[in-house]
Design a protein around this motif. Structure first.
Motif, mmCIF file in Angstrom:
data_model
loop_
_atom_site.group_PDB
_atom_site.id
_atom_site.type_symbol
_atom_site.label_atom_id
_atom_site.label_comp_id
_atom_site.label_asym_id
_atom_site.label_seq_id
_atom_site.Cartn_x
_atom_site.Cartn_y
_atom_site.Cartn_z
ATOM 1 N N LEU A 44 0.786 -1.205 0.035
ATOM 2 C CA LEU A 44 -0.178 0.024 0.097
ATOM 3 C C LEU A 44 0.823 1.041 -0.039
ATOM 4 C CD1 LEU A 44 -2.598 -1.278 2.559
ATOM 5 C CD2 LEU A 44 -3.416 -0.546 0.204
ATOM 6 N N GLU B 205 2.378 5.396 -0.604
ATOM 7 C CA GLU B 205 2.250 6.650 -0.133
ATOM 8 C C GLU B 205 1.373 6.715 1.322
ATOM 9 O OE1 GLU B 205 -0.050 8.780 -3.373
ATOM 10 O OE2 GLU B 205 1.680 8.384 -4.682
ATOM 11 N N LYS B 206 1.763 5.939 2.097
ATOM 12 C CA LYS B 206 1.181 5.825 3.394
ATOM 13 C C LYS B 206 2.255 6.670 4.352
ATOM 14 C CE LYS B 206 -2.451 4.012 2.173
ATOM 15 N NZ LYS B 206 -2.525 4.411 0.769
ATOM 16 N N GLN B 207 1.989 7.788 4.936
ATOM 17 C CA GLN B 207 2.812 8.484 5.480
ATOM 18 C C GLN B 207 3.181 8.017 7.135
ATOM 19 O OE1 GLN B 207 4.639 10.907 3.966
ATOM 20 N NE2 GLN B 207 3.369 10.005 2.305
ATOM 21 N N THR B 208 1.834 7.577 7.642
ATOM 22 C CA THR B 208 2.119 7.149 9.020
ATOM 23 C C THR B 208 1.456 5.882 9.267
ATOM 24 O OG1 THR B 208 0.060 8.027 9.722
ATOM 25 C CG2 THR B 208 1.826 9.731 9.752
ATOM 26 N N ASP C 96 -2.032 5.842 9.023
ATOM 27 C CA ASP C 96 -2.669 5.950 7.865
ATOM 28 C C ASP C 96 -2.753 4.492 7.327
ATOM 29 O OD1 ASP C 96 -2.374 8.630 7.685
ATOM 30 O OD2 ASP C 96 -0.531 8.780 6.493
ATOM 31 N N LEU C 97 -1.593 3.834 7.432
ATOM 32 C CA LEU C 97 -1.737 2.608 6.810
ATOM 33 C C LEU C 97 -2.921 1.528 7.316
ATOM 34 C CD1 LEU C 97 -0.545 0.052 5.572
ATOM 35 C CD2 LEU C 97 1.008 -0.471 7.699
ATOM 36 N N SER D 132 -5.818 2.921 8.551
ATOM 37 C CA SER D 132 -6.884 3.268 7.798
ATOM 38 C C SER D 132 -7.230 2.791 6.597
ATOM 39 C CB SER D 132 -6.951 5.033 7.633
ATOM 40 O OG SER D 132 -6.711 5.287 9.002
ATOM 41 N N ALA D 133 -6.127 2.447 5.820
ATOM 42 C CA ALA D 133 -6.252 2.187 4.502
ATOM 43 C C ALA D 133 -6.637 0.599 4.554
ATOM 44 C CB ALA D 133 -4.978 2.155 3.630
ATOM 45 N N SER E 173 8.208 -0.126 5.084
ATOM 46 C CA SER E 173 6.895 0.615 5.292
ATOM 47 C C SER E 173 7.480 2.126 5.973
ATOM 48 C CB SER E 173 6.034 0.181 6.015
ATOM 49 O OG SER E 173 5.340 -0.955 5.458
ATOM 50 N N ASP F 115 -2.188 -1.769 -4.110
ATOM 51 C CA ASP F 115 -3.051 -0.652 -4.092
ATOM 52 C C ASP F 115 -4.453 -0.931 -4.637
ATOM 53 O OD1 ASP F 115 -1.173 1.181 -2.958
ATOM 54 O OD2 ASP F 115 -0.127 1.108 -4.809
#
Length: 279
Positions: free
Chosen positions: A11, A13-16, A19-20, A22-23, A39, A263
Motif C-alpha cells: 500500500l 504513499e502511507k505517511q504514518t 494511515d496504513l 486506515s487504508a 514501510s 493498491d
C-alpha cells in the motif's frame, strides 16, 4: 474462513502507521505482514531505534483500525559471506524476535538468503556447505525465539539454499525446534518446467511438512521466456480456486498474505478470495 492479509508496503504513499491502518480498514483487511524497514524505514534505521514502546504503539495504532500483525517481516541474508554483515543481520532479526510480542505478532519471517552479498540465483546456494550454514543460523534463531516465546518463520525458494520441499524437510529435521515454522509460497517453488504440476508440488509440501506450515504467501504468476514472473492476483496461471479449496481442508483459518498485488488491485483480490473461500 481464512485470515486474509497483505504486505503493508504494498500500500503506497502511507505517511504514518495510522494511515496504513486506515487504508487496511477501508479494504476490510484485518491482517498485515508488517515490514517496518520497508514501510517506515526512518523509524527503525538503525535497528537500535526499535523499542518496546514503539512496537506497542504500532500494535495499538493498527488495532484501533481492527488490524493485527500476522507476520513481522525481517528478511535478511542469513548466510552473507561477510561475517560482520552476517552477524549484524542476525542481530537485527534477533531484535525483532525480542519485540515480536510487543508488536502482537506470533511469528518473525525471513528467507534463507544467498552465498553472495547480493541475493540472486546461483548454483552455489545448492551446496552442502550453504545448507549447513543455514542450519546453524536457524538453530541460533530458534533458540533466541524460544527465550522470547515466539516463532521463526522460514520461507523456502528455488533460488535459495532451502530450495525444494525435500530440502525444507531436511532443514526441519536438522534444526529440530518446535518453534520453527514454514512460510509457504508455492510460486517460489515452481519453475517454467513444473508450473503445470503446481498442485502436485503443493501436495508434496503438505505431505512432507504440512504440520510446520503456519503462513501462506499467495502470488499469481505468468511464464515468460522460460521464467516465472510474479503478477497481481488473478492475472496469471496460478490455480487459485483449487489452492484455496485445498487450504480449506488442510489449514482452515490459516493466514494468507497476498503478494505482488498492490493498491487498487487489492480490493478486487480480497473480494474474490472471500467469495472462493466461502463456497
Amino acid at each position: 474462513m481464512f485470515s486474509i492479509g497483505v504486505r503493508g508496503h504494498d500500500l503506497s504513499e502511507k505517511q504514518t502507521i495510522a494511515d496504513l491502518g486506515s487504508a487496511l480498514e477501508e479494504l476490510t483487511i484485518q491482517t498485515v505482514q508488517f515490514a517496518f524497514n520497508m514501510s517506515f524505514p526512518e523509524l527503525v534505521t538503525p535497528v537500535s531505534k526499535l523499542t518496546s514502546g514503539l512496537a506497542m504503539a504500532t500494535r495499538q495504532a493498527l488495532a484501533d483500525k481492527n488490524v493485527r500483525i500476522g507476520v513481522l517481516s525481517c528478511y535478511i541474508n542469513m548466510i552473507h559471506p561477510d561475517l560482520v554483515q552476517r552477524e549484524a543481520a542476525l542481530q537485527r532479526f534477533e531484535t525483532y524476535l525480542s519485540y515480536a510480542n510487543s508488536f502482537g505478532a506470533p511469528l518473525v519471517a525471513t528467507e534463507t538468503g544467498c552465498v553472495h552479498p547480493e541475493i540472486h540465483y546461483t548454483a552455489e546456494n545448492y551446496t552442502e556447505k550453504a545448507f549447513q550454514d543455514v542450519v546453524q543460523v536457524v538453530k541460533r534463531l530458534t533458540k533466541t525465539a524460544a527465550q522470547h516465546g515466539t516463532l521463526v518463520g522460514i520461507e523456502p525458494g528455488i533460488n535459495h539454499p532451502i530450495y525444494s520441499p525435500e530440502k525444507t524437510l531436511a532443514l526441519i529435521a536438522a534444526v529440530d525446534a518446535t518453534n520453527l515454522k514454514i512460510v509457504l509460497d508455492p510460486t517460489n517453488l515452481i519453475t517454467a518446467e513444473t508450473y503445470q504440476k503446481q498442485a502436485d508440488i503443493i501436495q508434496n509440501c503438505f505431505d512432507l511438512f504440512g504440520h510446520k506450515i503456519d503462513v501462506i504467501h499467495l502470488k499469481d504468476f505468468i511464464v515468460k521466456a522460460g521464467q516465472i514472473i510474479p503478477v497481481a492476483f488473478g492475472e496469471g496461471v496460478m490455480d487459485i480456486p483449487w489452492f484455496l479449496n485445498f487450504l480449506k481442508d488442510q489449514k482452515p483459518g490459516i493466514t494468507i498474505i497476498l503478494e505482488e498485488t498492490k493498491d487498487r488491485k487489492i480490493a478486487t483480490a480480497v473480494e474474490s478470495m472471500k467469495e472462493w473461500s466461502d463456497r
